[in-house]
Design a protein around this motif. Structure first.
Motif, PDB file in Angstrom:
ATOM      1  N   GLU A  73       0.816  -1.214   0.000  1.00 28.81           N
ATOM      2  CA  GLU A  73       0.000   0.000   0.000  1.00 28.81           C
ATOM      3  C   GLU A  73       0.852   1.268   0.000  1.00 28.81           C
ATOM      4  N   ARG A  74       2.107   1.158   0.398  1.00 32.28           N
ATOM      5  CA  ARG A  74       2.989   2.328   0.378  1.00 32.28           C
ATOM      6  C   ARG A  74       3.129   2.900  -1.023  1.00 32.28           C
ATOM      7  N   PHE A  75       2.920   2.075  -2.030  1.00 34.47           N
ATOM      8  CA  PHE A  75       3.067   2.500  -3.421  1.00 34.47           C
ATOM      9  C   PHE A  75       2.128   3.648  -3.780  1.00 34.47           C
ATOM     10  N   ASN A  76       1.001   3.735  -3.108  1.00 32.36           N
ATOM     11  CA  ASN A  76      -0.018   4.726  -3.465  1.00 32.36           C
ATOM     12  C   ASN A  76       0.387   6.156  -3.111  1.00 32.36           C
ATOM     13  N   ASP A  77       1.358   6.304  -2.212  1.00 35.42           N
ATOM     14  CA  ASP A  77       1.802   7.648  -1.822  1.00 35.42           C
ATOM     15  C   ASP A  77       3.278   7.795  -2.188  1.00 35.42           C
ATOM     16  N   ILE A  78       3.540   8.598  -3.200  1.00 36.65           N
ATOM     17  CA  ILE A  78       4.904   8.746  -3.697  1.00 36.65           C
ATOM     18  C   ILE A  78       5.825   9.370  -2.661  1.00 36.65           C
ATOM     19  N   ARG A  79       5.258  10.057  -1.691  1.00 41.10           N
ATOM     20  CA  ARG A  79       6.086  10.688  -0.655  1.00 41.10           C
ATOM     21  C   ARG A  79       6.841   9.656   0.176  1.00 41.10           C
ATOM     22  N   ASN A  80       6.347   8.433   0.199  1.00 41.87           N
ATOM     23  CA  ASN A  80       7.043   7.383   0.933  1.00 41.87           C
ATOM     24  C   ASN A  80       8.408   7.056   0.341  1.00 41.87           C
ATOM     25  N   TYR A  81       8.642   7.513  -0.872  1.00 42.39           N
ATOM     26  CA  TYR A  81       9.880   7.169  -1.566  1.00 42.39           C
ATOM     27  C   TYR A  81      10.770   8.389  -1.801  1.00 42.39           C
ATOM     28  N   VAL A  82      10.405   9.489  -1.194  1.00 41.86           N
ATOM     29  CA  VAL A  82      11.211  10.708  -1.272  1.00 41.86           C
ATOM     30  C   VAL A  82      11.955  10.881   0.053  1.00 41.86           C
ATOM     31  N   LYS A  83      13.271  10.793  -0.002  1.00 38.66           N
ATOM     32  CA  LYS A  83      14.099  10.919   1.202  1.00 38.66           C
ATOM     33  C   LYS A  83      14.660  12.333   1.279  1.00 38.66           C
ATOM     34  N   ARG A  84      14.364  13.003   2.380  1.00 38.56           N
ATOM     35  CA  ARG A  84      14.810  14.381   2.550  1.00 38.56           C
ATOM     36  C   ARG A  84      16.314  14.467   2.746  1.00 38.56           C
ATOM     37  N   GLY A  85      16.919  15.508   2.155  1.00 41.06           N
ATOM     38  CA  GLY A  85      18.334  15.774   2.341  1.00 41.06           C
ATOM     39  C   GLY A  85      18.555  16.818   3.427  1.00 41.06           C
ATOM     40  N   LYS A  86      19.814  17.171   3.638  1.00 45.58           N
ATOM     41  CA  LYS A  86      20.159  18.106   4.719  1.00 45.58           C
ATOM     42  C   LYS A  86      19.625  19.511   4.455  1.00 45.58           C
ATOM     43  N   LEU A  87      19.619  19.953   3.198  1.00 47.07           N
ATOM     44  CA  LEU A  87      19.057  21.278   2.909  1.00 47.07           C
ATOM     45  C   LEU A  87      17.562  21.290   3.171  1.00 47.07           C
ATOM     46  N   TRP A  88      16.890  20.229   2.808  1.00 48.91           N
ATOM     47  CA  TRP A  88      15.456  20.133   3.081  1.00 48.91           C
ATOM     48  C   TRP A  88      15.213  20.217   4.592  1.00 48.91           C
ATOM     49  N   ASP A  89      16.017  19.492   5.378  1.00 50.04           N
ATOM     50  CA  ASP A  89      15.873  19.538   6.840  1.00 50.04           C
ATOM     51  C   ASP A  89      16.054  20.957   7.356  1.00 50.04           C
ATOM     52  N   ALA A  90      17.050  21.671   6.794  1.00 50.12           N
ATOM     53  CA  ALA A  90      17.311  23.038   7.252  1.00 50.12           C
ATOM     54  C   ALA A  90      16.195  23.996   6.832  1.00 50.12           C
ATOM     55  N   PHE A  91      15.615  23.775   5.653  1.00 50.69           N
ATOM     56  CA  PHE A  91      14.545  24.638   5.167  1.00 50.69           C
ATOM     57  C   PHE A  91      13.226  24.366   5.875  1.00 50.69           C
ATOM     58  N   ALA A  92      13.011  23.121   6.288  1.00 46.52           N
ATOM     59  CA  ALA A  92      11.710  22.724   6.818  1.00 46.52           C
ATOM     60  C   ALA A  92      11.480  23.179   8.253  1.00 46.52           C
ATOM     61  N   THR A  93      12.538  23.449   8.995  1.00 43.38           N
ATOM     62  CA  THR A  93      12.377  23.822  10.390  1.00 43.38           C
ATOM     63  C   THR A  93      11.777  25.227  10.515  1.00 43.38           C
ATOM     64  N   THR A  94      11.046  25.441  11.585  1.00 43.26           N
ATOM     65  CA  THR A  94      10.427  26.749  11.829  1.00 43.26           C
ATOM     66  C   THR A  94      11.330  27.651  12.671  1.00 43.26           C
ATOM     67  N   LYS A  95      12.498  27.131  13.061  1.00 46.16           N
ATOM     68  CA  LYS A  95      13.448  27.905  13.850  1.00 46.16           C
ATOM     69  C   LYS A  95      14.740  28.065  13.059  1.00 46.16           C
TER      70      LYS A  95
END
Length: 279
Positions: free
Chosen positions: A86-108
């Motif tokens: 069932e994981r196949f139905n959500d493509i986000r399950n296969y997108v692995k965040r990188g370090k820039l994404w981690d830095a951009f995603a934080t609210t602080k």
């Protein structure tokens, strides 16, 4: 938000000015210098001093800029589709965040370290120009734009192994960490080894700088190697008078902490042989 140094890190005035200028300009701080002069540790100490989270991205020769943004695992999704997962139905399950994404995603506000950027391919810095400049990137698989809510403090280190592109340099605030003079290195030793015998430190640093000044030395010992060497001298209870004042007469004691290739060892052996012949 100003960096004034920490008790665990000796930063000169020019370095503190550079850090604070990069923070004020909201531009990446590009730090160059000899290996072992505290470039990576600077990012950790800036984060500690300002009470911010540190996100570290250590670059290797095989690192691609895309890995800092995200990676899409198409192989796993294909396998799951074949297995009826069932994981196949959500493509986000296969997108692995990188370090820039981690830095951009934080609210602080966070400190983002991009360590040893010169190890990667020459196109690596250019591939990050837009993301570091606009603080956003597009995820094609999900159709979303990841945008930094709070601009991180970006510190980029380089050992100067290769030239960085001019377009990349224009977007950075630059600082070169010079090798510390004897007084500064003495302070660094005192920070790492409080209470150490001062006469041993003076004798050791005298010989250390004499070793660095030997003509023909392929790799000069760095700050971190000086700290390791002095630590070994203390552990072996070496007396200051047992350290040779002139490193040309023989290999320095525990020289494996300072000389890191056979050419430099042979250089000292030849110098010792010539000194004995002249004697």
């Amino acid at each position: 938000m100003r960096f004034e140094g920490t008790a665990a890190y000796v930063a000169d005035k020019d370095l503190m000015v550079a850090v604070n200028a990069a923070i004020a300009l909201e531009r990446p701080l590009l730090v160059k210098g000899e290996p072992g002069t505290g470039k990576t540790e600077l990012a950790r100490q800036v984060a500690a001093a300002l009470g911010l989270e540190l996100i570290e991205w250590h670059v290797k020769s095989t690192t691609r800029a895309q890995q800092g943004l995200y990676e899409y695992d198409a192989v796993s999704r294909l396998r799951d589709s074949q297995l009826g997962d069932e994981r196949f139905n959500d493509i986000r399950n296969y997108v692995k965040r990188g370090k820039l994404w981690d830095a951009f995603a934080t609210t602080k506000k966070v400190v983002l370290l991009i360590d040893e950027i010169d190890k990667a391919d020459i196109e690596f810095p250019n591939d990050l120009l837009q993301e570091l400049d606009r603080m956003e990137f597009f995820v094609y698989e999900t159709g979303e734009t990841i945008r930094a809510a709070v601009r991180p403090i970006v510190i980029i280190t380089s050992n100067n192994e290769k030239e960085l592109p001019d377009a990349f340099l224009r977007r950075c605030f630059f600082h070169y960490i010079r090798f510390p003079d004897v007084e500064t290195l003495h302070r660094i030793v005192d920070v790492h080894y409080p209470g150490i015998k001062q006469n041993l430190v003076r004798a050791a640093l005298t010989q250390f700088y004499e070793i660095r000044d030997v003509p023909g030395l392929k790799k000069k010992p760095s700050t971190s190697e000086a700290l390791d060497w002095i630590r070994l001298l203390v552990a072996d209870d070496i007396a200051p008078e047992d350290l040779r004042a002139d490193p040309k007469n023989a290999l320095p004691k525990l020289h494996g902490a300072l000389l890191k290739n056979e050419q430099d060892v042979h250089l000292f052996e030849r110098l010792a042989f010539m000194a004995r012949r002249q004697g």
